[in-house]
Enzyme design. Structure first.
Site, PDB file in Angstrom:
ATOM      1  CB  SER A   1      -0.913   0.008   1.227  1.00 21.56           C
ATOM      2  OG  SER A   1      -1.728   1.168   1.234  1.00 21.56           O
ATOM      3  NE  ARG A   2       3.029   1.429  -5.832  1.00 21.05           N
ATOM      4  CZ  ARG A   2       2.161   0.687  -6.485  1.00 21.05           C
ATOM      5  NH1 ARG A   2       0.878   1.008  -6.456  1.00 21.05           N
ATOM      6  NH2 ARG A   2       2.535  -0.372  -7.166  1.00 21.05           N
TER       7      ARG A   2
END
Length: 497
Positions: free
Chosen positions: A367-368
């Site tokens: 999850s950036r």
């Protein structure tokens, strides 16, 4: 004196005024004719002023949408079709593009991509009509993702967190639980002041019914709108389904609300789009998909964002689902969507076969931007957990060869096995954020180390029950959490162990 006579005569007065100012003139009226029809598309001659995405009305009552423009004819996808539609049927332009009724009246309803009810009820009350295609919010209207959206799934909420306004891809082979993760996330939004839109694209009727029944059983349908385009329906409706769901969610976002929209799934949507494009003789590209398939999905997913306070402060979180074949994550459509989205949750077949559910591969899931939205307490507790778990998986490989390990390594392996047992979670049992905090504190402070791994789930279940009945929240001091959890573990009923 009563005004009734003048009110009754008003239409006559208006008609007289219109006749006085009426000027005869030349009116141009375009009319085309169907050349051929089949497979959900129609070729039409005439209509020189037709533009892309124009809605067409056929003389038999069918409806279509302009999908391709050629020098001689135009290609249209059918949105509704009667048995009387045949070659020679006349066609007229409406001069409008597609829109869908939106508003709070759609909550709890099942509709098709045109807004028609599929649940046997009356047409839903709506606030306005929202265009299916619209520009994504400009940069100046967007805000940073700063609020969490809890899925209720331990691995996601701690190691692959999602924020409101994020686009998180659910990717994996068929049958590994991609839709189950999405449904759990929708169920977990109960009492979270989040509206949900679940889009079913090209699914079997049994799958549609099962999804609706599950949402209804867990009380999630009351804050959810289901947009369904069944596999037996026209391909044109399947192609429009995600845009219809996005338009419904976009209206609520513009009203300042937080919305979660699930696209189940975009692999089927891509195949439908490829089918229509090939039938309309568009040049095929990689894997026979048309060259603009990337643009289509990007146009859809770019509309999911978090708006700043000046523009209402609403958000639209997107969970697109995509299918891989034999775990091939580098295929055309998966790589397209990975590059468009802000992270992915990858489900692995070997994990599923080994009994680890949900079968989320922590190494390939990322999850950036979700970490920016995590609550500080959960972020602190989950800090190095992902890295430590990946290191455990590498260490575990050496134990298969019977190698003698140092005491520190043996302790690390036992802790890893304990964490793997904790991360297992049954379907349709999402956990609130406070329960996530409870197991994090218990694990990080070694409160579960002396418990037999097979009994960990029972002790955790007891902790969850106590947390739900307590006043603890994410902002409570860590000492309060530690004291409470220690007491609950010491008082675990013997009959439950």
């Amino acid at each position: 004196m009563s005004n009734k006579p003048s009110t009754e005569n008003r239409p006559l007065q208006q008609q007289a005024e219109w006749l006085e100012t009426y000027q005869p003139g030349l009116r141009i009226h375009e009319q085309g004719a169907v050349v051929s029809v089949g497979d959900g598309i129609a070729w039409i001659a005439g209509l020189p002023s037709a533009a892309m995405d124009d809605v067409l009305i056929f003389a038999d009552g069918s409806r279509g949408m302009v999908f391709d423009l050629n020098e001689d004819m135009i290609g249209a996808v059918l949105l509704s079709e009667t048995d009387a539609l045949t070659s020679g049927t006349t066609v007229q332009r409406t001069g409008r593009t597609l829109s869908i009724p939106v508003g709070d009246g759609l909550l709890g309803r099942v509709v098709d991509p045109l807004g028609n009810p599929l649940d046997g009820g009356e047409p839903p009350a709506h606030s306005r009509w929202q265009p299916l295609e619209s520009q994504s919010p400009p940069i100046i209207a967007r805000d940073f993702v700063h609020r969490p959206l809890y899925s209720g799934i331990k691995i996601i909420d701690t190691m692959v967190p999602i924020g409101r306004g994020q686009r998180q891809l659910l990717i994996g082979d068929e049958g590994l639980g991609r839709s189950a993760v999405a449904i759990d996330t929708v169920i977990n939004q109960k009492d979270q002041d989040i509206y949900c839109v679940y889009v079913l694209i090209g699914q079997k009727r049994s799958t549609v019914v099962n999804t609706i029944d599950t949402l209804k059983e867990f009380g999630a349908l009351s804050y959810t709108t289901v947009v369904a385009a069944e596999a037996s329906g026209l391909p044109g409706l399947q192609q429009l389904a995600p845009f219809a769901g996005c338009a419904i969610a976009e209206y609520w976002m513009q009203q300042g609300r937080d919305v979660l929209v699930v696209y189940d799934d975009l692999s089927t949507h891509a195949r439908t789009y490829r089918e229509l494009s090939l039938l309309l003789r568009r040049p095929p590209g990689r894997e026979a998909y048309p060259g603009d398939i990337f643009s289509v999905h990007a146009r859809l997913l770019e509309r999911a964002t978090c708006l700043n306070a000046t523009h209402g402060g609403g958000s639209m979180t997107a969970l697109p689902i995509v299918e891989t074949k034999l775990g091939e994550i580098a295929a055309y459509i998966p790589t397209n969507l990975i590059s468009i989205t802000d992270g992915q949750v990858y489900l692995d077949r070997s994990l599923f076969a080994s009994g680890f559910r949900p079968a989320i591969d922590i190494a390939l899931s990322v999850s950036r931007i979700g970490g920016q939205a995590q609550h500080p307490s959960i972020k602190e507790e989950a800090g190095r957990m992902k890295l430590d778990y990946l290191q455990f998986q590498e260490l575990e490989v050496f134990t298969r060869f019977g190698a003698r390990l140092e005491a520190s390594m043996e302790s690390a392996i036992r802790r890893g096995k304990l964490l793997r047992q904790i991360l297992k979670q049954d379907q349709l049992s999402p956990l609130p954020a406070t329960c996530q905090m409870a197991w994090l504190v218990a694990f990080n402070n070694h409160l579960l180390d002396d418990i037999d791994i097979e009994q960990v789930a029972t002790h955790l279940q007891h902790i969850y029950e106590q947390v739900r009945a307590s006043d603890l929240n994410l902002n409570s001091p860590k000492e309060s959490w530690l004291n409470a959890i220690s007491g609950w573990l010491n008082n675990t009923p013997l009959d439950s162990v």
